[in-house]
Scaffold this motif. Structure first.
Motif, PDB file in Angstrom:
ATOM      1  N   GLY A 173     -31.255  47.949  81.687  1.00 43.56           N
ATOM      2  CA  GLY A 173     -31.491  49.304  81.207  1.00 43.56           C
ATOM      3  C   GLY A 173     -30.263  49.956  80.629  1.00 43.56           C
ATOM      4  N   MET A 174     -30.197  51.282  80.795  1.00 44.49           N
ATOM      5  CA  MET A 174     -29.155  52.061  80.140  1.00 44.49           C
ATOM      6  C   MET A 174     -29.006  53.393  80.843  1.00 44.49           C
ATOM      7  SD  MET A 174     -29.595  54.445  76.903  1.00 44.49           S
ATOM      8  CE  MET A 174     -30.156  55.613  78.123  1.00 44.49           C
ATOM      9  N   THR A 175     -27.801  53.950  80.772  1.00 47.36           N
ATOM     10  CA  THR A 175     -27.555  55.312  81.235  1.00 47.36           C
ATOM     11  C   THR A 175     -26.764  56.043  80.156  1.00 47.36           C
ATOM     12  OG1 THR A 175     -27.450  54.556  83.533  1.00 47.36           O
ATOM     13  CG2 THR A 175     -26.593  56.752  83.058  1.00 47.36           C
TER      14      THR A 175
ATOM     15  N   PHE B 274     -42.853  44.524  78.121  1.00 46.95           N
ATOM     16  CA  PHE B 274     -41.800  45.457  78.509  1.00 46.95           C
ATOM     17  C   PHE B 274     -42.414  46.532  79.409  1.00 46.95           C
ATOM     18  CE2 PHE B 274     -40.467  43.799  74.381  1.00 46.95           C
ATOM     19  CZ  PHE B 274     -39.121  43.510  74.573  1.00 46.95           C
ATOM     20  N   VAL B 275     -41.842  46.708  80.583  1.00 47.29           N
ATOM     21  CA  VAL B 275     -42.218  47.815  81.462  1.00 47.29           C
ATOM     22  C   VAL B 275     -40.978  48.699  81.573  1.00 47.29           C
ATOM     23  CG1 VAL B 275     -43.026  48.524  83.730  1.00 47.29           C
ATOM     24  CG2 VAL B 275     -43.864  46.387  82.703  1.00 47.29           C
ATOM     25  N   THR B 276     -41.010  49.820  80.870  1.00 44.74           N
ATOM     26  CA  THR B 276     -39.806  50.640  80.672  1.00 44.74           C
ATOM     27  C   THR B 276     -40.007  52.019  81.274  1.00 44.74           C
ATOM     28  OG1 THR B 276     -39.470  49.466  78.573  1.00 44.74           O
ATOM     29  CG2 THR B 276     -38.180  51.474  78.947  1.00 44.74           C
ATOM     30  N   ILE B 277     -39.072  52.426  82.126  1.00 48.09           N
ATOM     31  CA  ILE B 277     -39.113  53.741  82.766  1.00 48.09           C
ATOM     32  C   ILE B 277     -37.974  54.579  82.189  1.00 48.09           C
ATOM     33  CG2 ILE B 277     -39.215  55.007  84.924  1.00 48.09           C
ATOM     34  CD1 ILE B 277     -41.326  52.778  84.646  1.00 48.09           C
TER      35      ILE B 277
ATOM     36  N   TYR C 267     -39.028  39.397  70.346  1.00 43.69           N
ATOM     37  CA  TYR C 267     -39.555  40.770  70.332  1.00 43.69           C
ATOM     38  C   TYR C 267     -38.439  41.738  70.729  1.00 43.69           C
ATOM     39  CZ  TYR C 267     -43.980  38.174  70.556  1.00 43.69           C
ATOM     40  OH  TYR C 267     -45.019  37.302  70.321  1.00 43.69           O
ATOM     41  N   GLU C 268     -38.236  42.778  69.916  1.00 43.27           N
ATOM     42  CA  GLU C 268     -37.139  43.718  70.136  1.00 43.27           C
ATOM     43  C   GLU C 268     -37.684  45.136  70.341  1.00 43.27           C
ATOM     44  OE1 GLU C 268     -36.120  40.583  67.006  1.00 43.27           O
ATOM     45  OE2 GLU C 268     -37.224  42.471  66.750  1.00 43.27           O
ATOM     46  N   GLN C 269     -37.493  45.658  71.525  1.00 43.26           N
ATOM     47  CA  GLN C 269     -37.877  47.041  71.812  1.00 43.26           C
ATOM     48  C   GLN C 269     -36.665  47.934  71.502  1.00 43.26           C
ATOM     49  OE1 GLN C 269     -37.888  48.542  75.863  1.00 43.26           O
ATOM     50  NE2 GLN C 269     -40.069  49.077  75.667  1.00 43.26           N
ATOM     51  N   ARG C 270     -36.882  48.934  70.621  1.00 46.61           N
ATOM     52  CA  ARG C 270     -35.762  49.716  70.093  1.00 46.61           C
ATOM     53  C   ARG C 270     -35.842  51.177  70.509  1.00 46.61           C
ATOM     54  NH1 ARG C 270     -33.296  46.804  66.118  1.00 46.61           N
ATOM     55  NH2 ARG C 270     -34.436  44.928  65.464  1.00 46.61           N
ATOM     56  N   PHE C 271     -34.658  51.763  70.731  1.00 44.62           N
ATOM     57  CA  PHE C 271     -34.565  53.193  71.004  1.00 44.62           C
ATOM     58  C   PHE C 271     -33.365  53.776  70.264  1.00 44.62           C
ATOM     59  CE2 PHE C 271     -36.577  51.440  74.874  1.00 44.62           C
ATOM     60  CZ  PHE C 271     -37.758  52.167  74.868  1.00 44.62           C
TER      61      PHE C 271
ATOM     62  N   ILE D 292     -29.778  60.656  81.138  1.00 48.26           N
ATOM     63  CA  ILE D 292     -30.912  59.862  80.648  1.00 48.26           C
ATOM     64  C   ILE D 292     -30.764  58.453  81.220  1.00 48.26           C
ATOM     65  CG2 ILE D 292     -32.161  59.033  78.612  1.00 48.26           C
ATOM     66  CD1 ILE D 292     -30.508  61.159  77.018  1.00 48.26           C
ATOM     67  N   LYS D 293     -31.834  57.971  81.796  1.00 43.77           N
ATOM     68  CA  LYS D 293     -31.784  56.639  82.393  1.00 43.77           C
ATOM     69  C   LYS D 293     -32.979  55.825  81.928  1.00 43.77           C
ATOM     70  CE  LYS D 293     -31.406  54.281  86.878  1.00 43.77           C
ATOM     71  NZ  LYS D 293     -31.377  54.464  88.357  1.00 43.77           N
ATOM     72  N   ILE D 294     -32.721  54.636  81.413  1.00 46.77           N
ATOM     73  CA  ILE D 294     -33.768  53.668  81.064  1.00 46.77           C
ATOM     74  C   ILE D 294     -33.698  52.522  82.054  1.00 46.77           C
ATOM     75  CG2 ILE D 294     -34.585  51.997  79.359  1.00 46.77           C
ATOM     76  CD1 ILE D 294     -33.566  53.775  77.155  1.00 46.77           C
ATOM     77  N   GLN D 295     -34.840  52.194  82.649  1.00 45.36           N
ATOM     78  CA  GLN D 295     -34.940  51.028  83.527  1.00 45.36           C
ATOM     79  C   GLN D 295     -35.934  50.037  82.933  1.00 45.36           C
ATOM     80  OE1 GLN D 295     -35.848  53.556  87.222  1.00 45.36           O
ATOM     81  NE2 GLN D 295     -34.898  51.705  88.083  1.00 45.36           N
ATOM     82  N   GLN D 296     -35.561  48.779  82.893  1.00 48.53           N
ATOM     83  CA  GLN D 296     -36.451  47.708  82.471  1.00 48.53           C
ATOM     84  C   GLN D 296     -36.914  46.975  83.730  1.00 48.53           C
ATOM     85  OE1 GLN D 296     -37.660  47.395  79.613  1.00 48.53           O
ATOM     86  NE2 GLN D 296     -36.216  48.189  78.076  1.00 48.53           N
ATOM     87  N   LEU D 297     -38.213  47.066  84.042  1.00 46.66           N
ATOM     88  CA  LEU D 297     -38.732  46.447  85.263  1.00 46.66           C
ATOM     89  C   LEU D 297     -39.122  44.988  85.070  1.00 46.66           C
ATOM     90  CD1 LEU D 297     -40.901  49.314  86.800  1.00 46.66           C
ATOM     91  CD2 LEU D 297     -38.443  48.879  86.987  1.00 46.66           C
ATOM     92  N   GLU D 298     -39.264  44.554  83.825  1.00 46.39           N
ATOM     93  CA  GLU D 298     -39.512  43.139  83.533  1.00 46.39           C
ATOM     94  C   GLU D 298     -38.239  42.521  82.948  1.00 46.39           C
ATOM     95  OE1 GLU D 298     -42.091  41.301  84.175  1.00 46.39           O
ATOM     96  OE2 GLU D 298     -43.492  42.841  84.875  1.00 46.39           O
TER      97      GLU D 298
END
Length: 618
Positions: A519-521, A579-582, A500-504, A530-536
């Motif tokens: 995640g990503m900055t 996916f738990v994405t902030i 499974y691929e979560q895309r942005f 912009i900050k992406i956090q993956q909690l899982e």
């Protein structure tokens, strides 16, 4: 029945009263053309005092631009839009396709250049433009009879409808000129009659489809041209009847055009409104319900335009700015167009259109000085038609603090090629794909909907679901913690093992600073972060930008144009994925009041302004 189209109607009235009779066959009785007592001058003399009003004119070039384009076409160039260079030819060839582009061929057979020539004549009164228009038109008619044309595009529904408007406009201007060519008039009128017959055939009619609305408009116009014949009322009434059915089938009760594209929402609204205005001037109406639907369509646009006044790139939409569309009149739209200085603020901040499968979330309507700084999210969760539809269900776009954060891919072009297929596919959207592929668009497998929504001052929450991947249920829950934190909960379930691929897709102006499994900055402009956090746990992360093998990391703001963008792909493997994405946006001017977001035992907890808050998830 009373009609409009001043000069056209009178021209036909004079001719008809003289000798023009309909014999009930598929040709018009043209015996009047051989009547030595009826001269061109006799006809033209009766037209000089009549004002023409081109209600359905295809193009409206004026001034130096009209003359410039007209001169190009006189000099044997094909010109349709600025997205293609003018094409020089020696002899007309209706199979030519210099750009390998279906849209170019469509406008070639629409005879769009004839309409531009008419514009140049209207600007200058120089009949050289009409003479060139006549030459192009005669060549097309001779080489493209119905059922025996040299190109498949000649009698495509879109081309036929556009061409009918262009040719009626040409006919009217010829009657007002000093050109005396009754033989060409005969050829042109006969061709327009054949066009009308083509439109009447049910097998040629597109329903439900914006092309069908174009067909209705064209049939109404040509029925007006031939108003003195018995069949004209039938054609006119058929066009109006079909138009009402198109509205009912293609617009949701809440006012959303169901071709899944904000750009085509505007286009179709303009078609409906144009016909409605013409009918109203003739004392006719499509009814109060029709007017209400048009009003709802305009109100929807007030919500769908982003805080900067541009449309999101959803479906086959190109970059469109409201400030350049001054004919969309509504207090809400004036409010958006003027960035809150004029008009009326929409009654709601966020809107969920369950019948259309669209959710549009905002943190607030900000004051005029900071109007474009609002946070905006648009989620797609509806499948009503394949027309201009992408495989974008449960995808989203995100805007905040004056910038796009996550962008849609746009249209690119309509010619079938690998890049167009990519733009249509789930792989180009901000969603989750499975095993490195998207799903096929299949109306027999429609299973996508908004399950629930909750709109509050503190947060907006929307849950949507689809089962468009075979054997997989995909649920996406988005929560906008106002003003500028977005929580994305993606759950996928299957009996089989999958990747499974979560895309942005990031704003093309973003600078990707770092990314990993957590995640990503990224940075935008001088100080937006912009900050992406993956909690899982994420198993893998991939990055693409302007990749051609595989095709990844492109968007298209304008037709035939590509822009590379950073696309991030977070991967989980197994029978299920969660996916738990902030996503957080902040700058020196707007630091986030939301912090410490947690997802515990199925509920969401966060601290805002030093107060711990809880959202109980279903």
């Amino acid at each position: 029945m009373k009609r409009i189209f001043g000069g056209i109607a009178l021209a036909l009235l004079i001719i008809v009263v003289a000798n023009f009779l309909y014999n009930g066959q598929e040709t018009l009785d043209e015996s009047w053309l051989n009547d030595e007592d009826l001269s061109n001058d006799d006809i033209i003399e009766q037209l000089t005092d009549n004002q023409y009003e081109a209600y359905f004119q295809r193009t409206d070039l004026a001034g130096e631009q009209a003359v410039k384009i007209g001169d190009l076409i006189v000099d044997n160039h094909i010109y349709s839009f600025d997205i293609w260079d003018p094409y020089k030819y020696e002899e007309l060839d209706w199979l030519m396709d210099p750009f390998d582009d279906n849209s170019w061929k469509l406008y070639l057979h629409s005879l769009r250049m004839v309409s531009f020539l008419v514009n140049a004549y209207e600007e200058t009164n120089d009949e050289v433009y009409l003479e060139k228009a006549m030459s192009i038109t005669e060549d097309w008619i001779v080489n493209n009879p119905d059922n025996d044309s040299v190109s498949n595009w000649a009698w495509s529904d879109h081309a036929v409808s556009n061409r009918m408007l262009n040719l009626t406009n040409l006919y009217e201007q010829l009657q007002r000129s000093s050109i005396r060519d009754i033989g060409f008039n005969k050829l042109l009128l006969q061709s327009l009659y054949e066009h009308g017959l083509w439109q009447v055939e049910e097998g040629n009619y597109r329903f439900p489809h914006n092309h069908g609305v174009m067909q209705d408009r064209a049939l109404i116009q040509v029925a007006t041209l031939f108003e003195r014949f018995d069949f004209a009322d039938e054609w006119f009434d058929l066009g109006v009847e079909r138009l009402k059915k198109q509205l009912e089938a293609s617009i949701s009760e809440s006012g959303v055009h169901l071709e899944h594209s904000p750009g085509y929402h505007i286009h179709t609204f303009e078609l409906f409104q144009e016909v409605n205005e013409v009918l109203s001037k003739d004392g006719l109406s499509l009814g109060e319900e029709f007017s209400d639907d048009l009003m709802n369509m305009k109100e929807y646009l007030a919500y769908v335009f982003k805080p900067d006044g541009s449309l999101p790139l959803i479906g086959d939409t190109v970059q469109t700015d409201l400030e350049h569309i001054d004919h969309l009149e509504h207090p809400y739209l004036d409010f958006i167009r003027t960035q809150g200085k004029e008009g009326a603020q929409p009654t709601d901040v966020s809107k969920v259109y369950e019948d259309a499968g669209v959710a549009i979330l905002r943190d607030e309507w900000k004051d005029a000085e900071e109007f474009d700084q609002s946070t905006y999210v648009m989620l797609q969760a509806g499948y009503h038609s394949n027309v201009h539809k992408h495989a974008d269900d449960l995808s989203l776009v995100l805007y905040s603090m004056g910038e796009d954060i996550f962008v849609g891919p746009g249209k690119y072009m309509y010619t079938s090629n690998p890049m167009r297929y990519y733009m249509l596919s789930s792989l180009s959207h901000n969603t989750v794909t499975v095993d490195g592929a998207g799903y096929d668009l299949d109306l027999e497998k429609i299973d996508v909907f908004i399950k629930e929504s909750e709109l509050t001052e503190e947060y907006d929450r929307v849950v949507a679901e689809h089962s468009l991947y075979e054997g997989i249920t995909f649920t996406r829950e988005i929560i906008l913690l106002k003003p500028n934190v977005l929580v994305i909960l993606d759950a996928l379930e299957s009996d089989q093992h999958h990747t499974y691929e979560q895309r942005f897709n990031l704003n093309p102006d973003a600078e990707l600073l770092n990314f990993d499994n957590f995640g990503m900055t990224a940075a935008l402009g001088d100080n937006l972060k912009i900050k992406i956090q993956q909690l899982e746990t994420v198993d893998e992360v991939h990055h693409y930008k302007g990749s051609d093998e595989p095709i990844r990391g492109y968007v298209s703001y304008y037709t035939n144009q590509l822009t590379p963008v950073d696309q991030l792909e977070f991967v989980q493997k197994g029978k299920t994925a969660n996916f738990v994405t902030i996503v957080e946006m902040e700058s020196d001017q707007y630091s986030s009041p939301v912090e410490s977001v947690e997802f515990t035992e199925g509920n969401l907890y966060y601290i805002k302004n030093e107060e711990r808050k809880e959202i109980i998830l279903q």
